[in-house]
Design a protein around this motif. Sequence first.
Motif, mmCIF file in Angstrom:
data_model
loop_
_atom_site.group_PDB
_atom_site.id
_atom_site.type_symbol
_atom_site.label_atom_id
_atom_site.label_comp_id
_atom_site.label_asym_id
_atom_site.label_seq_id
_atom_site.Cartn_x
_atom_site.Cartn_y
_atom_site.Cartn_z
ATOM 1 N N ARG A 190 0.838 -1.188 0.000
ATOM 2 C CA ARG A 190 0.000 0.000 0.000
ATOM 3 C C ARG A 190 0.882 1.250 0.000
ATOM 4 O O ARG A 190 1.958 1.252 0.613
ATOM 5 C CB ARG A 190 -0.908 0.014 1.229
ATOM 6 C CG ARG A 190 -1.925 -1.128 1.249
ATOM 7 C CD ARG A 190 -2.836 -1.007 2.442
ATOM 8 N NE ARG A 190 -3.831 -2.067 2.459
ATOM 9 C CZ ARG A 190 -4.825 -2.129 3.341
ATOM 10 N NH1 ARG A 190 -4.924 -1.206 4.292
ATOM 11 N NH2 ARG A 190 -5.698 -3.125 3.280
ATOM 12 N N PRO A 191 0.449 2.328 -0.645
ATOM 13 C CA PRO A 191 1.268 3.547 -0.670
ATOM 14 C C PRO A 191 1.283 4.235 0.691
ATOM 15 O O PRO A 191 0.318 4.147 1.453
ATOM 16 C CB PRO A 191 0.549 4.414 -1.718
ATOM 17 C CG PRO A 191 -0.879 3.953 -1.661
ATOM 18 C CD PRO A 191 -0.815 2.476 -1.401
ATOM 19 N N VAL A 192 2.392 4.883 0.996
ATOM 20 C CA VAL A 192 2.482 5.659 2.235
ATOM 21 C C VAL A 192 1.679 6.941 2.061
ATOM 22 O O VAL A 192 1.496 7.428 0.937
ATOM 23 C CB VAL A 192 3.948 5.984 2.572
ATOM 24 C CG1 VAL A 192 4.728 4.710 2.828
ATOM 25 C CG2 VAL A 192 4.613 6.788 1.452
ATOM 26 N N PRO A 193 1.170 7.519 3.143
ATOM 27 C CA PRO A 193 0.327 8.724 3.022
ATOM 28 C C PRO A 193 0.980 9.866 2.266
ATOM 29 O O PRO A 193 0.312 10.590 1.527
ATOM 30 C CB PRO A 193 0.065 9.097 4.487
ATOM 31 C CG PRO A 193 0.165 7.799 5.230
ATOM 32 C CD PRO A 193 1.252 7.035 4.536
ATOM 33 N N ALA A 194 2.297 10.026 2.422
ATOM 34 C CA ALA A 194 2.973 11.154 1.779
ATOM 35 C C ALA A 194 3.046 11.000 0.267
ATOM 36 O O ALA A 194 3.238 11.976 -0.448
ATOM 37 C CB ALA A 194 4.379 11.314 2.360
ATOM 38 N N ARG A 195 2.900 9.778 -0.241
ATOM 39 C CA ARG A 195 3.010 9.534 -1.688
ATOM 40 C C ARG A 195 1.756 8.830 -2.201
ATOM 41 O O ARG A 195 1.817 8.015 -3.091
ATOM 42 C CB ARG A 195 4.255 8.697 -1.974
ATOM 43 C CG ARG A 195 5.557 9.338 -1.513
ATOM 44 C CD ARG A 195 6.756 8.514 -1.912
ATOM 45 N NE ARG A 195 6.887 8.383 -3.345
ATOM 46 C CZ ARG A 195 7.846 7.691 -3.955
ATOM 47 N NH1 ARG A 195 8.733 7.037 -3.221
ATOM 48 N NH2 ARG A 195 7.898 7.609 -5.270
ATOM 49 N N ARG A 196 0.635 9.196 -1.641
ATOM 50 C CA ARG A 196 -0.623 8.560 -2.031
ATOM 51 C C ARG A 196 -1.049 9.052 -3.415
ATOM 52 O O ARG A 196 -1.204 10.245 -3.638
ATOM 53 C CB ARG A 196 -1.709 8.881 -1.013
ATOM 54 C CG ARG A 196 -2.990 8.078 -1.205
ATOM 55 C CD ARG A 196 -3.962 8.319 -0.062
ATOM 56 N NE ARG A 196 -5.184 7.556 -0.224
ATOM 57 C CZ ARG A 196 -5.329 6.282 0.102
ATOM 58 N NH1 ARG A 196 -4.299 5.614 0.601
ATOM 59 N NH2 ARG A 196 -6.481 5.655 -0.066
ATOM 60 N N PRO A 197 -1.269 8.126 -4.360
ATOM 61 C CA PRO A 197 -1.664 8.532 -5.718
ATOM 62 C C PRO A 197 -3.139 8.910 -5.770
ATOM 63 O O PRO A 197 -3.847 8.869 -4.755
ATOM 64 C CB PRO A 197 -1.385 7.268 -6.541
ATOM 65 C CG PRO A 197 -1.568 6.150 -5.568
ATOM 66 C CD PRO A 197 -1.092 6.676 -4.243
ATOM 67 N N ALA A 198 -3.593 9.250 -6.974
ATOM 68 C CA ALA A 198 -5.002 9.593 -7.160
ATOM 69 C C ALA A 198 -5.879 8.394 -6.851
ATOM 70 O O ALA A 198 -5.454 7.230 -6.965
ATOM 71 C CB ALA A 198 -5.233 10.060 -8.593
ATOM 72 N N ALA A 199 -7.117 8.661 -6.469
ATOM 73 C CA ALA A 199 -8.040 7.591 -6.083
ATOM 74 C C ALA A 199 -8.226 6.571 -7.193
ATOM 75 O O ALA A 199 -8.393 5.378 -6.936
ATOM 76 C CB ALA A 199 -9.385 8.198 -5.682
ATOM 77 N N ALA A 200 -8.206 7.036 -8.448
ATOM 78 C CA ALA A 200 -8.394 6.127 -9.582
ATOM 79 C C ALA A 200 -7.261 5.124 -9.716
ATOM 80 O O ALA A 200 -7.413 4.100 -10.397
ATOM 81 C CB ALA A 200 -8.535 6.925 -10.877
ATOM 82 N N ASP A 201 -6.128 5.390 -9.078
ATOM 83 C CA ASP A 201 -4.976 4.501 -9.169
ATOM 84 C C ASP A 201 -4.813 3.634 -7.930
ATOM 85 O O ASP A 201 -3.745 3.046 -7.715
ATOM 86 C CB ASP A 201 -3.695 5.322 -9.386
ATOM 87 C CG ASP A 201 -3.662 5.964 -10.764
ATOM 88 O OD1 ASP A 201 -4.147 5.328 -11.709
ATOM 89 O OD2 ASP A 201 -3.164 7.091 -10.888
ATOM 90 N N ILE A 202 -5.849 3.543 -7.109
ATOM 91 C CA ILE A 202 -5.806 2.707 -5.912
ATOM 92 C C ILE A 202 -6.921 1.669 -5.975
ATOM 93 O O ILE A 202 -8.061 1.977 -6.322
ATOM 94 C CB ILE A 202 -5.959 3.566 -4.635
ATOM 95 C CG1 ILE A 202 -4.782 4.539 -4.511
ATOM 96 C CG2 ILE A 202 -6.041 2.678 -3.394
ATOM 97 C CD1 ILE A 202 -4.851 5.431 -3.294
ATOM 98 N N CYS A 203 -6.590 0.438 -5.644
ATOM 99 C CA CYS A 203 -7.571 -0.637 -5.628
ATOM 100 C C CYS A 203 -8.383 -0.565 -4.340
ATOM 101 O O CYS A 203 -7.822 -0.606 -3.234
ATOM 102 C CB CYS A 203 -6.862 -1.988 -5.727
ATOM 103 S SG CYS A 203 -7.964 -3.410 -5.506
#
Length: 286
Positions: A190-203
């Motif tokens: 899972r991505p760390v909060p500081a490098r969280r991508p756009a919602a469309a790029d998260i499962c």
Amino acid sequence: MVVRSAGFHQRRQGFRGQVAALLGRDRPLADVTDTEIGVALTELWGQCAPATWNRNRAAITSWLLWCQTKKHWAALSVPADAERRKESADETRAVAKSTIHRLLSRRDIPHREKTLWRMLYETAARAVEILALNLEDLDLEHRRAPVRSKGGAIEWVYWDSGTAHLLPRLLRLRDGSTRTHGPLFLSERRPVPARRPAAADICSHTGRARLGYDRARVLLDTYAGLDLHQLRHSAATHLGDAEIPLQLIMGKTRHKNPRTAMRYVKPGAEAIAKITKILAPRRRTH
């Protein structure tokens, strides 16, 4: 007009950020000389392969031309001594079909990588196109998916039984259910909060992010010493070896220019070795 206001500093425009770091981010563009542009190019990409040098040189030239013609900013240009370099064709970029099948049958290859590489080979698509796919895009019944290709056109890519066999396991969750939406290929963590991508790029099922191109590139190089584009290149070459007409190969790879497609469909090493047998002396029959 300062260098940063033109977008040099933005991370998504990587080469511009690198040039800006050398030239000074807050310098007025009018104060930058042609010679400094040439020095920056040399420091950044002078030791790279000719194709890499030419690609980045062209990008900088195009941006500077845009500054001049569209924005009427300082008439800066790439100096004449930072000229294009001759590119030598690499006749070994196509990987033998047997090598690819051996790679994809190795037990030490993670299932995600095996599925991605098989899909890249069977679709003959660009890696960025396949990595951008979402589960909602997949037409599993007809073994196809729409991708956004160069120029922005939406086109179909097709895979075959190898990819179709691997996909169900890739989509299966630990509880036995199946992912139904979100990115097709996911990162390991899972991505760390500081490098969280756009919602469309998260499962939404797992919380993991879309697999990035750089990570996919590193993994293929680590396991096989190949780059992602070689799978597309090899697929086109193998179609050419099978005497598939150029028009059909262009339909598969979605090249618009026959001259461009011809770079990929030169006979591969296996085809050359096969026809060489014709030149061998006849075998004795007694």
